[in-house]
Design a protein around this motif. Structure first.
Motif, short mmCIF file in Angstrom:
data_model
loop_
_atom_site.label_atom_id
_atom_site.label_comp_id
_atom_site.label_asym_id
_atom_site.label_seq_id
_atom_site.Cartn_x
_atom_site.Cartn_y
_atom_site.Cartn_z
N CYS A 1 0.84 -1.21 0.00
CA CYS A 1 0.00 0.00 0.00
C CYS A 1 0.86 1.25 0.00
O CYS A 1 0.56 2.23 -0.70
CB CYS A 1 -0.94 0.00 1.21
SG CYS A 1 -2.28 -1.20 1.12
N LEU A 2 1.94 1.23 0.78
CA LEU A 2 2.84 2.37 0.81
C LEU A 2 3.50 2.59 -0.55
O LEU A 2 3.65 3.72 -1.00
CB LEU A 2 3.92 2.16 1.88
CG LEU A 2 3.46 2.27 3.33
CD1 LEU A 2 4.59 1.85 4.27
CD2 LEU A 2 3.01 3.68 3.65
N GLY A 3 3.88 1.49 -1.19
CA GLY A 3 4.46 1.60 -2.52
C GLY A 3 3.47 2.17 -3.52
O GLY A 3 3.83 3.00 -4.37
N LEU A 4 2.21 1.75 -3.42
CA LEU A 4 1.18 2.27 -4.31
C LEU A 4 0.98 3.76 -4.06
O LEU A 4 0.88 4.56 -5.01
CB LEU A 4 -0.13 1.51 -4.07
CG LEU A 4 -1.37 2.04 -4.81
CD1 LEU A 4 -1.16 2.00 -6.31
CD2 LEU A 4 -2.60 1.23 -4.41
N HIS A 5 0.90 4.16 -2.79
CA HIS A 5 0.72 5.57 -2.45
C HIS A 5 1.85 6.42 -3.02
O HIS A 5 1.62 7.46 -3.64
CB HIS A 5 0.65 5.73 -0.93
CG HIS A 5 0.61 7.15 -0.47
ND1 HIS A 5 -0.55 7.88 -0.42
CD2 HIS A 5 1.61 8.00 -0.07
CE1 HIS A 5 -0.28 9.10 0.00
NE2 HIS A 5 1.02 9.19 0.23
#
Length: 248
Positions: free
Chosen positions: A231-235
């Motif tokens: 999720c952090l990578g996507l953000h």
């Protein structure tokens, strides 16, 4: 099992022609007996985190060697049997790659399989230190008023008047953002977004987390960490994509 090659099992034979490497599908078949739930996404995730480095063909396709397969087997075994975070495993493997010969993993854990217990789980959980408000402010280089604001806006939370390492990272980032005119009151949307993300993670791991045994809870915790990192990578990718459009 020699410390210099803890993930090598010479008796194993990997399918495929010698020197050509094998595909990720063939890797999954090699691991299926011991790790039936491992997926291609999991293997790519481990590559993104720097734990394995498969070869690439001229066309960009991944090719795995026997060494890669046994390294994966070692990583997955430590996750399953000793419930170690990926960072701890990576630090150990990095030491091996540098030619060092560590006798044990950080914290004094041995490499013997399936030695996990309630006591070990408690020891792993107790590794992170806690900080008082005064220590937190000093290490973040922040005034006490900033710490109070972060608490009031729900950006950090104390448990028994102690803060964890995550609070230190948050306080340090917020201190640096203040230099750009971004105050804690401006950061409340981050708290709301984090809560929504947490809800997504909790729903994803609920089937495993609801089980009462230690092994299931450990697997749920590791899966939750992986989803959070994705999720952090996507953000990050979404923000950088928008910034790139602004520059164009």
């Amino acid at each position: 099992m020699p410390a210099s090659h803890p993930f090598r099992r010479p008796s194993d034979v990997v399918s495929g022609r010698p020197g050509t490497g094998i595909t990720i599908g063939e890797v999954l078949r090699e691991l299926a007996e011991d790790f039936p739930r491992v997926t291609a996404s999991k293997i790519r995730f481990l590559e993104e985190k720097g734990l394995i480095t498969p070869q690439r063909t001229h066309a960009g396709y991944r090719k795995y060697t026997l060494h890669d397969v046994e390294r994966l087997r070692f990583i997955l075994s430590l996750q399953r049997d000793q419930y170690l975070p990926l960072k701890v495993i990576k630090d150990y493997l990095d030491a091996i790659d540098r030619g060092e010969r560590p006798d044990s993993l950080p914290g004094g854990l041995t490499l013997a399989p399936r030695v996990v217990s309630d006591q070990l789980s408690r020891e792993l959980s107790a590794r992170s230190r806690t900080l008082t408000a005064e220590t937190l402010a000093a290490e973040a280089g922040a005034p006490h008023t900033l710490i109070d604001e972060l608490v009031s806006f729900g950006l950090i939370t104390a448990v028994d008047d102690r803060f964890d390492e995550h609070a230190l990272k948050i306080a340090t980032a917020c201190m640096q953002l203040e230099a750009h005119g971004i105050e804690p009151r401006h950061l409340r949307p981050f708290r709301a977004a984090a809560d929504r993300e947490l809800g997504l993670v909790e729903r994803a791991v609920a089937p495993v987390a609801s089980r009462r045994d230690v092994a299931s809870k450990a697997r749920a915790a590791e899966t939750a960490r992986e989803i959070s990192e994705l999720c952090l990578g996507l953000h990050s990718a979404l923000v950088l994509s928008d910034l790139a459009r602004m520059d164009s």
